[in-house]
Design an enzyme around this catalytic site. Sequence first.
Site, PDB file in Angstrom:
ATOM      1  N   ASP A  34      -8.377   3.708   1.361  1.00  0.00           N
ATOM      2  CA  ASP A  34      -7.359   3.943   2.382  1.00  0.00           C
ATOM      3  C   ASP A  34      -7.990   4.507   3.654  1.00  0.00           C
ATOM      4  O   ASP A  34      -8.459   5.654   3.662  1.00  0.00           O
ATOM      5  CB  ASP A  34      -6.320   4.928   1.822  1.00  0.00           C
ATOM      6  CG  ASP A  34      -5.084   4.986   2.695  1.00  0.00           C
ATOM      7  OD1 ASP A  34      -5.161   4.573   3.866  1.00  0.00           O
ATOM      8  OD2 ASP A  34      -4.036   5.443   2.204  1.00  0.00           O
TER       9      ASP A  34
ATOM     10  N   ARG B  74      -3.397  -0.627   5.356  1.00  0.00           N
ATOM     11  CA  ARG B  74      -3.998  -1.674   4.510  1.00  0.00           C
ATOM     12  C   ARG B  74      -3.107  -2.879   4.283  1.00  0.00           C
ATOM     13  O   ARG B  74      -3.576  -4.025   4.381  1.00  0.00           O
ATOM     14  CB  ARG B  74      -4.395  -1.083   3.144  1.00  0.00           C
ATOM     15  CG  ARG B  74      -5.521  -0.093   3.222  1.00  0.00           C
ATOM     16  CD  ARG B  74      -5.665   0.685   1.940  1.00  0.00           C
ATOM     17  NE  ARG B  74      -4.493   1.504   1.682  1.00  0.00           N
ATOM     18  CZ  ARG B  74      -4.270   2.189   0.571  1.00  0.00           C
ATOM     19  NH1 ARG B  74      -5.141   2.110  -0.423  1.00  0.00           N
ATOM     20  NH2 ARG B  74      -3.197   2.917   0.437  1.00  0.00           N
TER      21      ARG B  74
ATOM     22  N   CYS C  14       0.867  -1.188   0.000  1.00  0.00           N
ATOM     23  CA  CYS C  14       0.000   0.000   0.000  1.00  0.00           C
ATOM     24  C   CYS C  14       0.901   1.233   0.000  1.00  0.00           C
ATOM     25  O   CYS C  14       2.081   1.138  -0.366  1.00  0.00           O
ATOM     26  CB  CYS C  14      -0.966  -0.029   1.184  1.00  0.00           C
ATOM     27  SG  CYS C  14      -0.200   0.021   2.811  1.00  0.00           S
TER      28      CYS C  14
HETATM   29  P1  4NP Z   1      -1.864   2.861   4.072  1.00  0.00           P
HETATM   30  O1  4NP Z   1      -2.415   4.269   4.610  1.00  0.00           O
HETATM   31  O2  4NP Z   1      -1.283   3.133   2.700  1.00  0.00           O
HETATM   32  O3  4NP Z   1      -3.080   1.971   4.000  1.00  0.00           O
HETATM   33  O4  4NP Z   1      -0.848   2.384   5.076  1.00  0.00           O
HETATM   34  C1  4NP Z   1      -1.594   5.385   4.779  1.00  0.00           C
HETATM   35  C2  4NP Z   1      -0.909   5.547   5.970  1.00  0.00           C
HETATM   36  C3  4NP Z   1      -0.104   6.651   6.150  1.00  0.00           C
HETATM   37  C4  4NP Z   1      -0.017   7.608   5.162  1.00  0.00           C
HETATM   38  C5  4NP Z   1      -0.706   7.447   3.969  1.00  0.00           C
HETATM   39  C6  4NP Z   1      -1.502   6.339   3.784  1.00  0.00           C
HETATM   40  N1  4NP Z   1       0.798   8.739   5.370  1.00  0.00           N
HETATM   41  O5  4NP Z   1       0.769   9.675   4.510  1.00  0.00           O
HETATM   42  O6  4NP Z   1       1.523   8.822   6.372  1.00  0.00           O
END
Ligand code: 4NP
Length: 157
Positions: free
Chosen positions: A126, A14, A8
């Site tokens: 997300d 995710r 992800c």
């Molecule tokens: P993930 O969600 O891609 O599902 O882990 C996110 C977690 C953190 C961030 C972006 C998406 N971030 O910008 O820190």
Amino acid sequence: MIKVLFVCLGNICRSPMAHFVFKDLIEQEGLSDSFEIESAGTEKFNALCKAGIHEGTKEIFKRMNVPYKEHIARHFQAEDYEYYDYILVMDNENMKDVLSIINKEDNKHKIKRLLDYTENGGNVKDPWYTGNFDETYWDVYEGTRAFLTHLKLRGKI
Ligand code: 4NP
């Protein structure tokens, strides 16, 4: 041994969710010895600050009785493309980012969106932005089961 990398953006919501939900599924089916599973993120920030799994994802694990271990965010590397058999991304942006990191075409056809194994396809939303970890859990639940069914139907396991 089938090597699967869930990918992800941040590697804190995710892809760790998909990792441990899939791990639980294959353990229930007695297939753990057939798989190596890991997760990674396409952006560096969380890996650089050694971020752990998001509390919202951990809360889902506890509520749904999914065993998990702590995981420190890890950046997706070009070498991962060679090592893993399946690179399962959560959304179109992850797909673009992975292709940009490997800096070539997916000529071994390893990169798929997780929900492309399901009837309806689509992106795993997300929860970092939606705040809805339950919706993400059910997408991941459906996608990981559909992926396992795909492997069985193709005689991979
Ligand atoms: P993930 O969600 O891609 O599902 O882990 C996110 C977690 C953190 C961030 C972006 C998406 N971030 O910008 O820190």
